[in-house]
Scaffold this active site. Structure first.
Site, PDB file in Angstrom:
ATOM      1  N   HIS A  27      13.897  53.320 111.802  1.00  0.00           N
ATOM      2  CA  HIS A  27      15.113  52.797 112.421  1.00  0.00           C
ATOM      3  C   HIS A  27      15.283  53.289 113.846  1.00  0.00           C
ATOM      4  O   HIS A  27      14.625  54.231 114.274  1.00  0.00           O
ATOM      5  CB  HIS A  27      16.365  53.122 111.596  1.00  0.00           C
ATOM      6  CG  HIS A  27      16.691  54.577 111.436  1.00  0.00           C
ATOM      7  ND1 HIS A  27      16.228  55.338 110.376  1.00  0.00           N
ATOM      8  CD2 HIS A  27      17.458  55.433 112.176  1.00  0.00           C
ATOM      9  CE1 HIS A  27      16.700  56.572 110.480  1.00  0.00           C
ATOM     10  NE2 HIS A  27      17.439  56.661 111.578  1.00  0.00           N
ATOM     11  N   GLU A  49      28.030  55.256 109.072  1.00  0.00           N
ATOM     12  CA  GLU A  49      26.887  54.486 109.561  1.00  0.00           C
ATOM     13  C   GLU A  49      26.692  53.183 108.817  1.00  0.00           C
ATOM     14  O   GLU A  49      27.102  53.041 107.660  1.00  0.00           O
ATOM     15  CB  GLU A  49      25.616  55.329 109.458  1.00  0.00           C
ATOM     16  CG  GLU A  49      25.380  55.855 108.058  1.00  0.00           C
ATOM     17  CD  GLU A  49      23.917  55.829 107.655  1.00  0.00           C
ATOM     18  OE1 GLU A  49      23.303  56.877 107.690  1.00  0.00           O
ATOM     19  OE2 GLU A  49      23.406  54.740 107.281  1.00  0.00           O
ATOM     20  N   GLN A  80      20.317  51.477 112.969  1.00  0.00           N
ATOM     21  CA  GLN A  80      21.302  52.357 112.342  1.00  0.00           C
ATOM     22  C   GLN A  80      22.446  52.535 113.333  1.00  0.00           C
ATOM     23  O   GLN A  80      22.285  53.197 114.359  1.00  0.00           O
ATOM     24  CB  GLN A  80      20.659  53.712 112.030  1.00  0.00           C
ATOM     25  CG  GLN A  80      21.596  54.701 111.365  1.00  0.00           C
ATOM     26  CD  GLN A  80      20.870  55.992 111.012  1.00  0.00           C
ATOM     27  OE1 GLN A  80      20.267  56.625 111.865  1.00  0.00           O
ATOM     28  NE2 GLN A  80      20.910  56.364 109.738  1.00  0.00           N
ATOM     29  N   HIS A 139      18.693  57.902 118.901  1.00  0.00           N
ATOM     30  CA  HIS A 139      17.420  58.452 118.405  1.00  0.00           C
ATOM     31  C   HIS A 139      16.528  57.345 117.886  1.00  0.00           C
ATOM     32  O   HIS A 139      16.983  56.240 117.625  1.00  0.00           O
ATOM     33  CB  HIS A 139      17.655  59.511 117.318  1.00  0.00           C
ATOM     34  CG  HIS A 139      18.295  59.016 116.063  1.00  0.00           C
ATOM     35  ND1 HIS A 139      19.657  58.939 115.875  1.00  0.00           N
ATOM     36  CD2 HIS A 139      17.757  58.563 114.901  1.00  0.00           C
ATOM     37  CE1 HIS A 139      19.930  58.487 114.672  1.00  0.00           C
ATOM     38  NE2 HIS A 139      18.781  58.237 114.051  1.00  0.00           N
ATOM     39  N   GLU A 183      13.408  61.370 114.808  1.00  0.00           N
ATOM     40  CA  GLU A 183      13.668  61.668 113.395  1.00  0.00           C
ATOM     41  C   GLU A 183      12.449  61.240 112.579  1.00  0.00           C
ATOM     42  O   GLU A 183      11.779  60.258 112.917  1.00  0.00           O
ATOM     43  CB  GLU A 183      14.913  60.869 112.958  1.00  0.00           C
ATOM     44  CG  GLU A 183      15.308  61.014 111.507  1.00  0.00           C
ATOM     45  CD  GLU A 183      16.518  60.128 111.166  1.00  0.00           C
ATOM     46  OE1 GLU A 183      17.260  59.685 112.074  1.00  0.00           O
ATOM     47  OE2 GLU A 183      16.689  59.852 109.965  1.00  0.00           O
TER      48      GLU A 183
HETATM   49  C1  V0V Z   1      21.198  65.941 123.076  1.00  0.00           C
HETATM   50  N1  V0V Z   1      20.267  65.815 124.022  1.00  0.00           N
HETATM   51  C2  V0V Z   1      19.605  64.671 123.826  1.00  0.00           C
HETATM   52  C3  V0V Z   1      20.206  64.076 122.691  1.00  0.00           C
HETATM   53  N2  V0V Z   1      21.180  64.900 122.247  1.00  0.00           N
HETATM   54  N3  V0V Z   1      18.599  64.101 124.487  1.00  0.00           N
HETATM   55  C4  V0V Z   1      18.152  62.919 124.029  1.00  0.00           C
HETATM   56  N4  V0V Z   1      18.693  62.276 122.959  1.00  0.00           N
HETATM   57  C5  V0V Z   1      19.710  62.829 122.276  1.00  0.00           C
HETATM   58  N5  V0V Z   1      20.236  62.199 121.228  1.00  0.00           N
HETATM   59  C6  V0V Z   1      20.012  66.755 125.128  1.00  0.00           C
HETATM   60  C7  V0V Z   1      21.253  67.007 125.936  1.00  0.00           C
HETATM   61  O1  V0V Z   1      21.414  66.031 126.942  1.00  0.00           O
HETATM   62  C8  V0V Z   1      20.993  68.374 126.500  1.00  0.00           C
HETATM   63  O2  V0V Z   1      20.171  68.276 127.623  1.00  0.00           O
HETATM   64  C9  V0V Z   1      20.238  69.067 125.382  1.00  0.00           C
HETATM   65  O3  V0V Z   1      19.641  68.012 124.592  1.00  0.00           O
HETATM   66  C10 V0V Z   1      21.142  69.906 124.495  1.00  0.00           C
HETATM   67  O4  V0V Z   1      22.178  69.047 124.054  1.00  0.00           O
HETATM   68  P1  V0V Z   1      23.663  69.487 123.708  1.00  0.00           P
HETATM   69  O5  V0V Z   1      24.569  68.394 124.131  1.00  0.00           O
HETATM   70  O6  V0V Z   1      23.926  70.891 124.175  1.00  0.00           O
HETATM   71  O7  V0V Z   1      23.668  69.436 122.140  1.00  0.00           O
HETATM   72  P2  V0V Z   1      23.096  70.435 121.069  1.00  0.00           P
HETATM   73  O8  V0V Z   1      22.000  71.290 121.623  1.00  0.00           O
HETATM   74  O9  V0V Z   1      24.238  71.095 120.401  1.00  0.00           O
HETATM   75  O10 V0V Z   1      22.478  69.365 120.050  1.00  0.00           O
HETATM   76  C11 V0V Z   1      21.372  68.573 120.348  1.00  0.00           C
HETATM   77  C12 V0V Z   1      20.611  68.378 119.055  1.00  0.00           C
HETATM   78  C13 V0V Z   1      21.592  67.785 118.019  1.00  0.00           C
HETATM   79  C14 V0V Z   1      19.439  67.434 119.322  1.00  0.00           C
HETATM   80  C15 V0V Z   1      20.069  69.740 118.570  1.00  0.00           C
HETATM   81  O11 V0V Z   1      22.083  66.550 118.498  1.00  0.00           O
HETATM   82  C16 V0V Z   1      21.031  67.610 116.659  1.00  0.00           C
HETATM   83  O12 V0V Z   1      20.940  68.542 115.877  1.00  0.00           O
HETATM   84  N6  V0V Z   1      20.607  66.365 116.327  1.00  0.00           N
HETATM   85  C17 V0V Z   1      20.030  66.099 114.991  1.00  0.00           C
HETATM   86  C18 V0V Z   1      21.067  65.562 114.037  1.00  0.00           C
HETATM   87  C19 V0V Z   1      21.654  64.246 114.478  1.00  0.00           C
HETATM   88  O13 V0V Z   1      21.453  63.784 115.582  1.00  0.00           O
HETATM   89  N7  V0V Z   1      22.459  63.620 113.550  1.00  0.00           N
HETATM   90  C20 V0V Z   1      23.104  62.332 113.807  1.00  0.00           C
HETATM   91  C21 V0V Z   1      22.298  61.212 113.261  1.00  0.00           C
HETATM   92  P3  V0V Z   1      20.545  68.978 129.005  1.00  0.00           P
HETATM   93  O14 V0V Z   1      21.853  68.404 129.397  1.00  0.00           O
HETATM   94  O15 V0V Z   1      20.592  70.449 128.676  1.00  0.00           O
HETATM   95  O16 V0V Z   1      19.411  68.604 129.913  1.00  0.00           O
HETATM   96  S1  V0V Z   1      22.325  61.243 111.494  1.00  0.00           S
HETATM   97  C22 V0V Z   1      21.053  60.188 110.980  1.00  0.00           C
HETATM   98  O17 V0V Z   1      20.259  59.708 111.870  1.00  0.00           O
HETATM   99  C23 V0V Z   1      20.972  59.918 109.628  1.00  0.00           C
HETATM  100  C24 V0V Z   1      21.960  60.423 108.655  1.00  0.00           C
HETATM  101  C25 V0V Z   1      19.843  59.077 109.109  1.00  0.00           C
HETATM  102  O18 V0V Z   1      19.024  58.591 109.863  1.00  0.00           O
HETATM  103  O19 V0V Z   1      19.785  58.897 107.852  1.00  0.00           O
HETATM  104 CO    CO Z   2      18.811  58.236 111.882  1.00  0.00          CO
END
Ligand code: V0V
Ligand code: CO
Length: 146
Positions: A7, A43, A60, A84, A134
């Site tokens: 996705h 979602e 998604q 993502h 992911e």
């Molecule tokens: C953050 N950054 C990204 C980003 N999110 N870059 C590209 N794409 C993204 N989506 C960058 C951000 O601009 C910062 O860069 C740096 O990473 C740190 O970001 P932050 O804002 O300080 O945020 P953090 O570090 O607290 O969190 C970032 C992470 C977090 C990636 C660790 O979003 C995470 O844990 N994601 C995984 C879970 C998730 O996304 N769940 C929602 C979808 P600079 O500014 O320092 O350069 S749930 C899902 O998909 C499901 C349920 C499914 O598929 O079934």
């Molecule tokens: Co997802």
């Protein structure tokens, strides 16, 4: 082995309005919807096509359930858009360990619950040229990932 795009995750402020846009503009219908409290998202999965490996590809659509969630924080900073990409695999455990061994940060020690009871993990965007990535193993591998 990563065998397909499972996705593309799209962050939005209003899930119902965004679902309606995809229905009215392209004719895509909601295949599945749920709330994932752990991930902080409401979602909707829009099924786009089946693939040769028996799996499927989805859009998604993601609305945050709280401001301090991953999607909530991202939306506040960037506004709506692609959040993502997710690759499908029959073996999220093995593939994520192999990728970790290459020096890419895998965010979870063990895969967590994803949409439709899939098992998911994420690779840090800073290790993936700016793309939050992911990995997904679908719940029914005999149907979705063989
Ligand atoms: C953050 N950054 C990204 C980003 N999110 N870059 C590209 N794409 C993204 N989506 C960058 C951000 O601009 C910062 O860069 C740096 O990473 C740190 O970001 P932050 O804002 O300080 O945020 P953090 O570090 O607290 O969190 C970032 C992470 C977090 C990636 C660790 O979003 C995470 O844990 N994601 C995984 C879970 C998730 O996304 N769940 C929602 C979808 P600079 O500014 O320092 O350069 S749930 C899902 O998909 C499901 C349920 C499914 O598929 O079934
Ligand atoms: Co997802």
């Amino acid at each position: 082995m990563l065998t397909r795009i499972d996705h593309i995750g799209i962050a939005c402020f209003d899930l119902d309005k965004t679902v309606e846009f995809y229905r009215a503009t392209y004719g895509f219908e909601v295949f599945h919807s749920e709330i994932n409290e752990e991930q902080g998202v409401r979602e909707a999965m829009l099924r786009i096509n089946g693939t040769d490996d028996g799996g499927a590809s989805y859009l998604q659509l993601l609305e945050p359930t709280r401001e301090d969630s991953a999607v909530g924080k991202w939306l506040a900073k960037n506004g709506e858009g692609v959040h993502h990409i997710a690759f499908g695999t029959a073996d999220v455990d093995g593939d994520s360990e192999a990728i970790r061994d290459k020096g890419v940060r895998v965010l979870y020690d063990a895969p967590r619950r994803g949409s439709m009871d899939s098992r998911i993990t994420f690779l840090h965007p800073k290790d993936c040229h700016g793309v939050l990535t992911e990995l997904v193993t679908s719940a029914a591998p005999d149907v979705a990932d063989h």
